[in-house]
Enzyme design. Structure first.
Site: not given
Ligand code: DSN
Length: 416
Positions: A55, A57, A201, A227, A230, A236
């Site tokens: 942990y 925080e 974003d 994120t 991707k 993730r």
């Molecule tokens: N789940 C993402 C995507 O597949 O583009 C968007 O939130």
């Protein structure tokens, strides 16, 4: 990809069997969901590490738990690598994923009921850019832009006129089904004119930005959210990059505003992914993703498919299947049987519902990680065409035949 470790099989054969089956599935199929990828064994090792036991925080040097001798330098390393890779003044690597990262932006800059301008979900935006069913659309006042019906592209004149009329405090650009280059400078000019905070974003394109295959938002946007799993090919998780002036507000919004302890194993894996993304080979990867998407789009156009905006500049292609007489969902399910993993998606101005829309969303990040090249994209386009035709006629034998051909190709390209 690791082989299922024996302690797991000994403790929980059911989960071990599912893991093993998933490893086999990911090996066998052509994964074309544009938001998915394969992480490296190093990223996977960091994700499944003892950092998960701790942990933390707070932030490095200011924690509410002792025992941070290794986590503090780990988080400092990850944030430093994020700043260096993207050229940002500040980085927060703690958001649990993309939606919490975007929520932190709301908490940092908006009061409930204040106005946010984002791309409409069916036009390619994200739920957290102010869509109705999201907390962001319920607790704030969303106003929206889309794409032009004739071009399938964002019209900055429309964005500007909505911004001037509605005076949003925050403007989001970026999305989840945007096949074209985002004009960050154009959005920044509009945000400056109306005094809004510009948030880019880049969840989908972060790896392309890092690899120089898409222009960077960092010189233009006040805040960049992404994120890490991707095109960036990490675990993730998510990051928020920003100008220094916004660092304090964003850090406070993430913790203690929205989250408790950061997921330290994810932080470790983000650090690893960022060092991988800083290598010359990642630049090659990012450009190969784009070249493959262009080749795949060409293969589909040659077979008469309608692509939203007529093609792609990035990793993503949005097919409008209306003229094929088959819905996106029926096509996606048929493709899944044929060993080609996609997701159904709305297209702009879609007359159908989001749960059974007209479109199919595909992309090349994962197959490019497997080493498929431009020459393979015509094969994929041909298989997609056969499977979509077979979906219309319910021809399961063809789908199974295509699945075998796909598996043969993928067997030549091992998972990292
Ligand atoms: N789940 C993402 C995507 O597949 O583009 C968007 O939130």
């Amino acid at each position: 990809m690791t082989v299922a470790p024996s302690p797991l099989a000994g403790t929980d054969p059911e989960v071990a069997a599912l893991l093993s089956a998933e490893e086999d599935r990911q090996r066998r199929v052509a994964r074309l969901i544009p938001s998915e990828n394969y992480v490296s064994p190093a990223v996977l090792a960091a994700t499944g590490s003892v950092f998960t036991n701790k942990y933390s925080e707070g932030y490095p040097g200011r924690r509410y738990y002792e025992g941070q001798q290794n986590v503090d330098p780990l988080e400092t390393l990850a944030a430093g690598r994020a700043r260096a890779l993207f050229g940002a003044e500040h980085a927060n690597v703690q958001p649990y994923s993309g939606s919490p990262a975007n929520l932190a932006v709301y908490l940092a800059f908006l009061q409930p009921g204040e106005t946010v301008l984002g791309m409409s979900l069916p036009m390619g935006g994200h739920l957290t850019h102010g869509w109705d069913v999201s907390a962001t659309g319920r607790w704030f006042r969303p106003v929206r832009y889309g794409v032009r019906r004739d071009t399938g592209r964002i019209d900055l004149d429309e964005v500007r006129s909505v911004a001037l009329a509605e005076r949003p405090k925050v403007i989001f650009c970026g999305g989840t089904a945007v096949p074209r280059t985002i004009d960050f400078a154009g959005f920044a000019a509009i945000a400056a004119e109306v005094g809004a905070v510009l948030v880019a974003d880049i969840a989908h394109i972060a790896g392309l930005v890092a690899g120089g295959a898409h222009p960077s938002p960092v010189p233009h946007a006040d805040v960049v959210t992404t994120t890490t799993h991707k095109t960036l090919r990490g675990p993730r998780g998510a990051m928020i990059l920003s100008r220094s002036e916004h660092a304090k507000a964003l850090d406070r919004a993430v913790f203690p505003g929205l989250q408790g302890g950061p997921h330290n194993a994810t932080t470790a894996a983000i650090a690893v992914a960022l060092t991988e993304a800083a290598r010359p080979s990642f630049r090659d990867y990012a450009h190969a993703v784009v070249a493959n998407a262009a080749a795949l789009a060409d293969g589909l156009l040659a077979r008469g498919y309608d692509l939203v905006s007529g093609g792609t500049d990035n990793h993503l292609i949005l097919l409008d299947l209306t003229s094929r007489g088959v819905s996106g969902k029926v096509a996606a399910q048929a493709l899944d049987r044929a060993g080609i993993e996609t997701n159904y998606n709305t297209v702009p101005y879609d007359p159908r519902t989001p749960f059974d829309p007209s479109g199919l969303r595909i992309g090349t990040p994962a197959v490019t990680t497997r080493g498929l090249g431009v020459a393979d994209m015509d094969l994929l386009a041909g298989w997609i065409d056969r499977a979509v035709a077979a979906a219309g006629t319910g021809d399961a034998a063809t789908l199974d035949h295509v699945a075998k051909e796909v598996a043969d190709l993928m067997a030549e390209h091992p998972v990292p």
